[in-house]
Design an enzyme around this catalytic site. Sequence first.
Site, short mmCIF file in Angstrom:
data_model
loop_
_atom_site.label_atom_id
_atom_site.label_comp_id
_atom_site.label_asym_id
_atom_site.label_seq_id
_atom_site.Cartn_x
_atom_site.Cartn_y
_atom_site.Cartn_z
N GLY A 68 3.75 5.70 -11.86
CA GLY A 68 3.67 4.92 -10.63
C GLY A 68 4.02 3.47 -10.90
N PHE A 69 3.54 2.57 -10.05
CA PHE A 69 3.86 1.16 -10.21
C PHE A 69 3.42 0.62 -11.57
CE2 PHE A 69 3.86 1.29 -5.48
CZ PHE A 69 5.13 0.79 -5.27
N ALA B 1 -0.32 -2.11 -4.91
CA ALA B 1 0.73 -2.14 -5.93
C ALA B 1 0.69 -3.39 -6.78
CB ALA B 1 2.10 -2.00 -5.25
N GLN B 2 0.38 -4.55 -6.18
CA GLN B 2 0.42 -5.79 -6.94
C GLN B 2 -0.60 -5.81 -8.08
OE1 GLN B 2 2.10 -8.60 -7.53
NE2 GLN B 2 3.73 -7.69 -6.33
N ASP C 250 -4.51 1.88 -9.63
CA ASP C 250 -5.52 2.37 -8.69
C ASP C 250 -6.67 3.08 -9.38
OD1 ASP C 250 -3.92 1.38 -6.71
OD2 ASP C 250 -3.21 3.31 -5.97
N GLU D 7 0.72 1.71 10.32
CA GLU D 7 2.18 1.76 10.32
C GLU D 7 2.70 3.09 10.87
OE1 GLU D 7 2.96 -1.42 6.70
OE2 GLU D 7 2.91 0.72 6.24
N GLY E 291 1.54 8.90 -16.19
CA GLY E 291 1.77 8.52 -14.80
C GLY E 291 2.84 7.44 -14.67
#
Length: 425
Positions: free
Chosen positions: A19-20, A323-324, A306, A176, A17
Amino acid sequence: MNAPIPSSGKKRVIIIGGGFAGLQLARKLDDQDLQVVLLDKNNYHQFQPLFYQVATAGLEPSTISFPFRKVFQKHKNVFIRLTEARSINLPGKYVSTGIGEIPYDFLVISVGVDTNFFGNKQIQEKAMPMKSVSEALALRNYLIENYEKALSIQDPDEKQKLMNIVVVGGGPTGVEVSGTLAEMKKFILPKDYPELDFSSMKIHLLEGSPRLLNGMSDQASDKAKHYLGKLGVTVCLGTIVKDYDGETVTLASGTPLQSKTLVWAAGVTGNKIDGLPPELQVKGNRIRVDAFNSIPGYENVFALGDIAYMEENAYPKGHPQVAQVAIQQAKNLAENLKRKLQNKPMKPFAYKDLGSMATIGRNQAVVDLPFIKFQGFFAWIVWMFVHLMAILGVKNKIFAFINWAWSYFSHDQSLRLIIKTRKDS
């Protein structure tokens, strides 16, 4: 059959993966005495916080995506393979993929999460999720197509269904996207479709809990609700969606809402990978890890981001899936793998909350920092700066800034294109 990956004589770290968490870890490990193999179904990193801007024609998909091979052009120890990890063999210490079996010395699972439909198959088939660039682009196509169809519909009820939008989920994504859609209704859609009466268009935001933005402060929640109300969004709290047939959203109260567009942002569930003992998985398909992000019983197997479930005193129900957390866990694990190679003790992970934020349209945002909370125009400027700096690539940052500036001063967006693949057309 083993996958064709060159042997370098170094210990191998497989990261599943990009991702971040996965991307951050691979970048941090490049200067170590390790071979890094990054596996992902896509050949690019996706900046998830701005998916909604692709869905609402604010940004092009390429602006929030960055090719892995571009990131690692000068990283000689990183090998990228475009494939899906099908299963993990923990006793044999290898990963089965679409290109063969890949042995590992260290394994890092950072497969992220996907949309959670809570077992409702009909909603899953009919609703529009937004957990990838392709899904965001599909939503953009769908929204624009509906207004094109509305021009040719004579039945006023059918026309209204095409124009109405229901958003489920009052987290940052739901808030949003609702705010952006409301601004499109006010400034953009009437110019594109002057034959349609957008004063009758309804945008509903449905949230099952008693407040919006559950991970943020009461001030942020209340202000977000206030801003959405000013934009004309109908916010319904304590509201559960029971079913959706493609035209009617049925609430648990029995109340129907007529819309052919249901945007689902109501929850996430971990992406599953075969081979992990069931006792390691907790609610939401997350993988239980210890203070070092190591999976209990397998000291060389880790989970990040996550998908990882780690309990701290400050987070007894696990860290927030943001994300952090992923980035900080990746940095800590990179340091720990270095220490492990040097036979030094590893450092436990401790999450440092840097704050959270959400934007609700032009000049309106909410920001919670550890030392201060504020809302309004300055919060909106901070939100833009933070997200702009987080986008990968100088060119992407410039394109995002130009698009935002153009949209701000012109009250318009120039990206309302219906882009289909040959299979979609």
